[in-house]
Scaffold this motif. Structure first.
Motif, short mmCIF file in Angstrom:
data_model
loop_
_atom_site.label_atom_id
_atom_site.label_comp_id
_atom_site.label_asym_id
_atom_site.label_seq_id
_atom_site.Cartn_x
_atom_site.Cartn_y
_atom_site.Cartn_z
N LEU A 182 0.76 -1.09 0.05
CA LEU A 182 -0.01 0.05 -0.01
C LEU A 182 0.90 1.35 -0.04
O LEU A 182 0.65 2.21 -0.78
CB LEU A 182 -0.97 -0.11 1.18
N GLN A 183 1.94 1.33 0.73
CA GLN A 183 2.65 2.61 1.03
C GLN A 183 3.57 2.53 -0.14
O GLN A 183 4.22 3.98 -0.26
CB GLN A 183 3.22 2.67 2.53
N SER A 184 4.15 1.47 -0.65
CA SER A 184 5.20 1.75 -1.74
C SER A 184 4.53 0.65 -2.90
O SER A 184 5.27 -0.56 -2.79
CB SER A 184 6.42 1.11 -0.98
N ALA A 185 4.05 1.30 -3.94
CA ALA A 185 3.61 0.20 -4.94
C ALA A 185 4.57 -0.25 -5.76
O ALA A 185 4.33 -1.40 -6.12
CB ALA A 185 2.87 1.41 -5.93
N ASP A 186 5.62 0.29 -5.71
CA ASP A 186 7.07 -0.68 -6.39
C ASP A 186 7.85 -1.80 -5.50
O ASP A 186 8.46 -2.38 -6.02
CB ASP A 186 7.98 0.48 -6.67
N SER A 200 0.89 -3.15 4.50
CA SER A 200 -0.42 -3.56 3.85
C SER A 200 -0.33 -3.93 2.45
O SER A 200 0.70 -3.37 1.68
CB SER A 200 -1.54 -2.59 4.00
N ALA A 201 -0.70 -5.22 2.11
CA ALA A 201 -0.67 -5.40 0.56
C ALA A 201 -1.88 -5.06 0.12
O ALA A 201 -3.00 -5.10 0.66
CB ALA A 201 -0.73 -6.82 0.31
N VAL A 202 -1.88 -4.55 -1.22
CA VAL A 202 -3.27 -4.02 -1.92
C VAL A 202 -3.69 -5.33 -2.76
O VAL A 202 -3.13 -5.71 -3.84
CB VAL A 202 -2.89 -2.95 -2.97
N ASP A 203 -5.02 -5.72 -2.39
CA ASP A 203 -5.96 -6.81 -3.35
C ASP A 203 -6.73 -5.85 -4.14
O ASP A 203 -7.98 -6.09 -3.63
CB ASP A 203 -6.21 -7.78 -2.14
#
Length: 137
Positions: free
Chosen positions: A6-10, A80-83
């Motif tokens: 979440l905080q670092s898309a890369d 946090s991971a983005v699902d």
């Protein structure tokens, strides 16, 4: 799964990154009304440093999720991971938000809590089981 953070898309997160740890996977979203109820419980648990908390931001928009954390007292998650499309949640059997999974050192789900976490659920069920799993070889 291997999902963007979440905080670092890369940067990405996968369960292999947590092998050897007992951890909680908390499924949450900015649009989830019940998540507001459980958020103070997660913030308190994070302050106690008793277990690693990983977030799974479910079917949400990145900006809305980051803003929600700011507006509701902070970020209790180690990451946090983005699902975004909900596929990972579906693979975990998520059918409502929030849900929380206790995962052992080998990456096996050992407990599923449906609905908002409460201090009672943590103290009576989840944390005692986590301590047992920590002591397991």
């Amino acid at each position: 799964f291997k999902l963007p953070q979440l905080q670092s898309a890369d940067k990405f997160l996968a369960p292999e990154d947590l092998k050897g740890k007992v951890w909680l996977l908390n499924v949450w979203a900015s649009w989830c009304v019940s998540c507001r109820q459980e958020h103070p419980v997660l913030l308190q648990l994070d302050k106690q440093k008793r277990i690693t908390i990983i977030g799974l931001n479910y079917k949400d928009e990145r900006g809305a999720a980051i803003q929600w954390l700011r507006e509701h007292g902070g970020d209790p998650y180690e990451v946090s991971a983005v699902d975004a499309d909900g596929r990972t949640g579906i693979n975990f059997g998520v059918y409502g938000v929030p849900e929380t999974f206790l995962i052992d050192k080998q990456g096996v789900i050992r407990h599923k809590h449906i609905g908002p976490l409460t201090p009672e659920a943590l103290e009576k069920t989840i944390l005692p089981l986590a301590r047992q799993l920590e002591q397991a070889v």
